[in-house]
Scaffold this motif. Structure first.
Motif, PDB file in Angstrom:
ATOM      1  N   ASN A   1       0.824  -1.206   0.000  1.00  0.00           N
ATOM      2  CA  ASN A   1       0.000   0.000   0.000  1.00  0.00           C
ATOM      3  C   ASN A   1       0.861   1.259   0.000  1.00  0.00           C
ATOM      4  OD1 ASN A   1      -2.432  -1.450   0.055  1.00  0.00           O
ATOM      5  ND2 ASN A   1      -2.391  -1.599   2.290  1.00  0.00           N
ATOM      6  N   GLU A   2       1.931   1.222   0.764  1.00  0.00           N
ATOM      7  CA  GLU A   2       2.845   2.370   0.810  1.00  0.00           C
ATOM      8  C   GLU A   2       3.490   2.591  -0.555  1.00  0.00           C
ATOM      9  OE1 GLU A   2       6.846   3.708   3.336  1.00  0.00           O
ATOM     10  OE2 GLU A   2       6.162   1.623   3.316  1.00  0.00           O
ATOM     11  N   ILE A   3       3.906   1.502  -1.200  1.00  0.00           N
ATOM     12  CA  ILE A   3       4.543   1.622  -2.513  1.00  0.00           C
ATOM     13  C   ILE A   3       3.568   2.192  -3.540  1.00  0.00           C
ATOM     14  CG2 ILE A   3       5.516   0.291  -4.427  1.00  0.00           C
ATOM     15  CD1 ILE A   3       6.749  -1.571  -2.331  1.00  0.00           C
ATOM     16  N   ARG A   4       2.329   1.732  -3.502  1.00  0.00           N
ATOM     17  CA  ARG A   4       1.330   2.250  -4.442  1.00  0.00           C
ATOM     18  C   ARG A   4       1.127   3.744  -4.252  1.00  0.00           C
ATOM     19  NH1 ARG A   4      -1.251  -2.875  -3.843  1.00  0.00           N
ATOM     20  NH2 ARG A   4      -2.380  -2.157  -1.996  1.00  0.00           N
ATOM     21  N   TRP A   5       1.059   4.177  -3.013  1.00  0.00           N
ATOM     22  CA  TRP A   5       0.865   5.614  -2.749  1.00  0.00           C
ATOM     23  C   TRP A   5       2.052   6.419  -3.257  1.00  0.00           C
ATOM     24  CZ3 TRP A   5       3.402   9.499  -0.206  1.00  0.00           C
ATOM     25  CH2 TRP A   5       2.677  10.672   0.030  1.00  0.00           C
ATOM     26  N   LEU A   6       3.276   5.941  -2.995  1.00  0.00           N
ATOM     27  CA  LEU A   6       4.471   6.668  -3.427  1.00  0.00           C
ATOM     28  C   LEU A   6       4.568   6.710  -4.950  1.00  0.00           C
ATOM     29  CD1 LEU A   6       7.059   5.293  -0.843  1.00  0.00           C
ATOM     30  CD2 LEU A   6       6.146   7.622  -0.932  1.00  0.00           C
ATOM     31  N   ARG A   7       4.252   5.611  -5.596  1.00  0.00           N
ATOM     32  CA  ARG A   7       4.302   5.575  -7.063  1.00  0.00           C
ATOM     33  C   ARG A   7       3.288   6.547  -7.664  1.00  0.00           C
ATOM     34  NH1 ARG A   7       6.617   0.893  -9.766  1.00  0.00           N
ATOM     35  NH2 ARG A   7       5.083   1.285 -11.406  1.00  0.00           N
ATOM     36  N   ALA A   8       2.091   6.559  -7.113  1.00  0.00           N
ATOM     37  CA  ALA A   8       1.068   7.476  -7.616  1.00  0.00           C
ATOM     38  C   ALA A   8       1.493   8.927  -7.400  1.00  0.00           C
ATOM     39  CB  ALA A   8      -0.266   7.201  -6.928  1.00  0.00           C
ATOM     40  N   HIS A   9       2.037   9.217  -6.223  1.00  0.00           N
ATOM     41  CA  HIS A   9       2.470  10.580  -5.921  1.00  0.00           C
ATOM     42  C   HIS A   9       3.628  10.987  -6.823  1.00  0.00           C
ATOM     43  CE1 HIS A   9       3.242  14.218  -3.698  1.00  0.00           C
ATOM     44  NE2 HIS A   9       2.319  13.921  -2.810  1.00  0.00           N
ATOM     45  N   LEU A  10       4.549  10.068  -7.099  1.00  0.00           N
ATOM     46  CA  LEU A  10       5.676  10.369  -7.982  1.00  0.00           C
ATOM     47  C   LEU A  10       5.189  10.632  -9.400  1.00  0.00           C
ATOM     48  CD1 LEU A  10       8.667  10.592  -8.596  1.00  0.00           C
ATOM     49  CD2 LEU A  10       8.777   8.103  -8.748  1.00  0.00           C
ATOM     50  N   THR A  11       4.233   9.853  -9.873  1.00  0.00           N
ATOM     51  CA  THR A  11       3.695  10.053 -11.225  1.00  0.00           C
ATOM     52  C   THR A  11       3.043  11.431 -11.352  1.00  0.00           C
ATOM     53  OG1 THR A  11       3.312   7.674 -11.448  1.00  0.00           O
ATOM     54  CG2 THR A  11       2.128   9.129 -12.962  1.00  0.00           C
TER      55      THR A  11
ATOM     56  N   SER B   1       3.621  14.120  -9.455  1.00  0.00           N
ATOM     57  CA  SER B   1       4.651  15.158  -9.329  1.00  0.00           C
ATOM     58  C   SER B   1       5.444  15.307 -10.617  1.00  0.00           C
ATOM     59  CB  SER B   1       5.594  14.834  -8.167  1.00  0.00           C
ATOM     60  OG  SER B   1       4.894  14.829  -6.937  1.00  0.00           O
ATOM     61  N   LEU B   2       5.737  14.196 -11.286  1.00  0.00           N
ATOM     62  CA  LEU B   2       6.476  14.255 -12.546  1.00  0.00           C
ATOM     63  C   LEU B   2       5.668  14.979 -13.617  1.00  0.00           C
ATOM     64  CD1 LEU B   2       8.137  10.748 -12.879  1.00  0.00           C
ATOM     65  CD2 LEU B   2       9.298  12.946 -12.758  1.00  0.00           C
ATOM     66  N   SER B   3       4.388  14.686 -13.683  1.00  0.00           N
ATOM     67  CA  SER B   3       3.535  15.352 -14.662  1.00  0.00           C
ATOM     68  C   SER B   3       3.522  16.866 -14.416  1.00  0.00           C
ATOM     69  CB  SER B   3       2.117  14.782 -14.587  1.00  0.00           C
ATOM     70  OG  SER B   3       1.260  15.448 -15.489  1.00  0.00           O
ATOM     71  N   GLN B   4       3.416  17.266 -13.167  1.00  0.00           N
ATOM     72  CA  GLN B   4       3.442  18.689 -12.837  1.00  0.00           C
ATOM     73  C   GLN B   4       4.812  19.296 -13.143  1.00  0.00           C
ATOM     74  OE1 GLN B   4       2.340  18.556  -8.711  1.00  0.00           O
ATOM     75  NE2 GLN B   4       0.145  18.466  -9.126  1.00  0.00           N
ATOM     76  N   ALA B   5       5.881  18.564 -12.839  1.00  0.00           N
ATOM     77  CA  ALA B   5       7.231  19.083 -13.057  1.00  0.00           C
ATOM     78  C   ALA B   5       7.510  19.301 -14.541  1.00  0.00           C
ATOM     79  CB  ALA B   5       8.256  18.105 -12.464  1.00  0.00           C
ATOM     80  N   ARG B   6       7.082  18.357 -15.378  1.00  0.00           N
ATOM     81  CA  ARG B   6       7.300  18.511 -16.815  1.00  0.00           C
ATOM     82  C   ARG B   6       6.545  19.713 -17.356  1.00  0.00           C
ATOM     83  NH1 ARG B   6       6.215  12.158 -17.149  1.00  0.00           N
ATOM     84  NH2 ARG B   6       8.370  11.393 -16.945  1.00  0.00           N
ATOM     85  N   GLY B   7       5.397  20.020 -16.745  1.00  0.00           N
ATOM     86  CA  GLY B   7       4.652  21.196 -17.164  1.00  0.00           C
ATOM     87  C   GLY B   7       5.331  22.492 -16.748  1.00  0.00           C
ATOM     88  N   GLU B   8       6.092  22.452 -15.661  1.00  0.00           N
ATOM     89  CA  GLU B   8       6.787  23.653 -15.200  1.00  0.00           C
ATOM     90  C   GLU B   8       8.039  23.933 -16.033  1.00  0.00           C
ATOM     91  OE1 GLU B   8       7.652  23.320 -11.064  1.00  0.00           O
ATOM     92  OE2 GLU B   8       5.547  23.263 -10.451  1.00  0.00           O
ATOM     93  N   ARG B   9       8.868  22.909 -16.237  1.00  0.00           N
ATOM     94  CA  ARG B   9      10.086  23.062 -17.032  1.00  0.00           C
ATOM     95  C   ARG B   9      10.651  21.672 -17.298  1.00  0.00           C
ATOM     96  NH1 ARG B   9      11.800  23.889 -11.802  1.00  0.00           N
ATOM     97  NH2 ARG B   9      13.661  22.712 -11.168  1.00  0.00           N
ATOM     98  N   PRO B  10      11.372  21.510 -18.399  1.00  0.00           N
ATOM     99  CA  PRO B  10      11.973  20.198 -18.680  1.00  0.00           C
ATOM    100  C   PRO B  10      13.204  19.971 -17.810  1.00  0.00           C
ATOM    101  CG  PRO B  10      12.561  21.768 -20.387  1.00  0.00           C
ATOM    102  CD  PRO B  10      11.575  22.472 -19.481  1.00  0.00           C
ATOM    103  N   ALA B  11      13.560  18.724 -17.644  1.00  0.00           N
ATOM    104  CA  ALA B  11      14.777  18.389 -16.915  1.00  0.00           C
ATOM    105  C   ALA B  11      15.984  18.803 -17.748  1.00  0.00           C
ATOM    106  CB  ALA B  11      14.822  16.894 -16.623  1.00  0.00           C
ATOM    107  N   PRO B  12      17.073  19.202 -17.116  1.00  0.00           N
ATOM    108  CA  PRO B  12      18.274  19.602 -17.876  1.00  0.00           C
ATOM    109  C   PRO B  12      18.788  18.469 -18.746  1.00  0.00           C
ATOM    110  CG  PRO B  12      18.465  20.202 -15.551  1.00  0.00           C
ATOM    111  CD  PRO B  12      17.268  19.316 -15.662  1.00  0.00           C
TER     112      PRO B  12
END
Length: 328
Positions: free
Chosen positions: A240-250, A252-263
């Motif tokens: 359950n913990e892993i599922r929550w972390l994976r969902a949160h990471l997904t 956050s990544l979607s939001q981060a890509r919208g803010e700026r690309p990775a170097p």
């Protein structure tokens, strides 16, 4: 000037007037563990320095902490941590009952360390233990027989101390994060590399998130016995913990890509050879009536004299000349 520009300039000024965490701890008269705990609990705020760099503390924050009425004596008392024996005494219960409550997840640890035998020693906030014992809601847990559900979980070997510590750690890291990339790094720091690679498939994004991850917990090299124990505690293992972390990471990544690309590395300039390279005119071509734009391989015929006599070229030397003599 836009509001975003003003905010950015304010943040840049704060970073320029900031000091390292070690320097801040010395100025406040705090031990390293006390300072790190204060940062984790949000009682000392930090700011980002450079991408992937260590967080720092502004001068304004140092003065704010110093100016508090309870600093330092009462302020430090609120961050006092205790182990099992002292914690049980504070709650007026046996150490066995205290351990059962912590394993069942009713009491959350705030720190841990490995003793000389590499056994994990969990520490708890004394302030939280006192509040737990005073609450009427928890009275049934402090006396009498534990509920059957709790007994069944404990008999099955449940131990939520590491998971609860990771949850607390994740909350502290997310609170400190300044943008979506740092939030992604905070969550990824609690997942194993295989889980991270499954979600972050782009190698440059994965490297960037790795740079933003908090520094690993000390006390032993990563491949040492102590380091492996610590790494196990810091890595999610409950489904359950892993599922929550994976969902949160997904997310956050979607939001981060919208803010700026990775170097990424700067692309290499593409060289366009175009048509076959044409040598420029040679010295003396114009004197022989050869147009400057004429291809080099066409200049030999144009350079021949027009008296009708062929110009004898020098004979080849070496192996070819020897073969001609043999065939003569």
């Amino acid at each position: 000037m836009t509001g975003h520009t003003i905010t950015q300039e304010t943040a840049d000024t704060a970073v320029r007037t900031s000091i390292t965490q070690g320097h801040a701890a010395r100025e406040l008269g705090l031990k390293r563990g006390e300072f790190e705990l204060a940062v984790m609990l949000g009682r000392i705020r930090t700011v980002s320095d450079t991408v992937g760099g260590r967080r720092r503390v502004t001068r304004e924050e140092i003065e704010r902490v110093r100016a508090g009425e309870s600093f330092p004596a009462a302020w430090l008392e609120r961050m006092r941590v205790v182990g099992t024996t002292e914690g049980a005494a504070l709650m007026d219960i046996s150490t066995a009952r205290f351990t059962r409550l912590t394993r069942a997840g009713f009491i959350m640890p705030v720190k841990f360390y490995l003793n000389r035998y590499r056994a994990v020693v969990w520490l708890y906030l004394a302030e939280e233990l006192k509040q737990f014992a005073k609450s009427e809601t928890n009275a049934g847990l402090l006396t009498g027989r534990a509920p059957s559900t709790i007994r069944a979980q404990l008999e099955a070997g449940i131990d939520l101390r590491a998971r609860n510590w990771r949850g607390r750690q994740a909350g502290a890291l997310l609170q400190q994060a300044d943008d979506a990339w740092e939030r992604a790094a905070a969550v990824a720091s609690l997942l194993d590399p295989v889980q991270i690679a499954e979600i972050i498939k782009d190698p440059y994004e994965r490297a960037y998130v790795r740079r933003l991850m908090p520094e690993p917990f000390g006390q032993g090299a990563p491949e040492s016995p102590a380091g492996r124990i610590i790494q196990k505690i810091m890595t999610a293992d409950d489904p359950n913990e892993i599922r929550w972390l994976r969902a949160h990471l997904t997310i956050s990544l979607s939001q981060a890509r919208g803010e700026r690309p990775a170097p990424r590395p700067a692309p290499k300039p593409e060289s366009d050879p175009g048509p076959e390279a044409v040598p420029g005119p040679r010295a003396g071509d114009e004197a022989q009536g050869i147009p400057p734009s004429a291809p080099h391989h066409e200049t030999r015929a144009a350079a021949l004299p027009d008296d009708g006599k062929a110009v004898r070229l020098p004979e080849p030397r070496g192996l070819l000349k020897w073969m001609r003599r043999r065939g003569a």
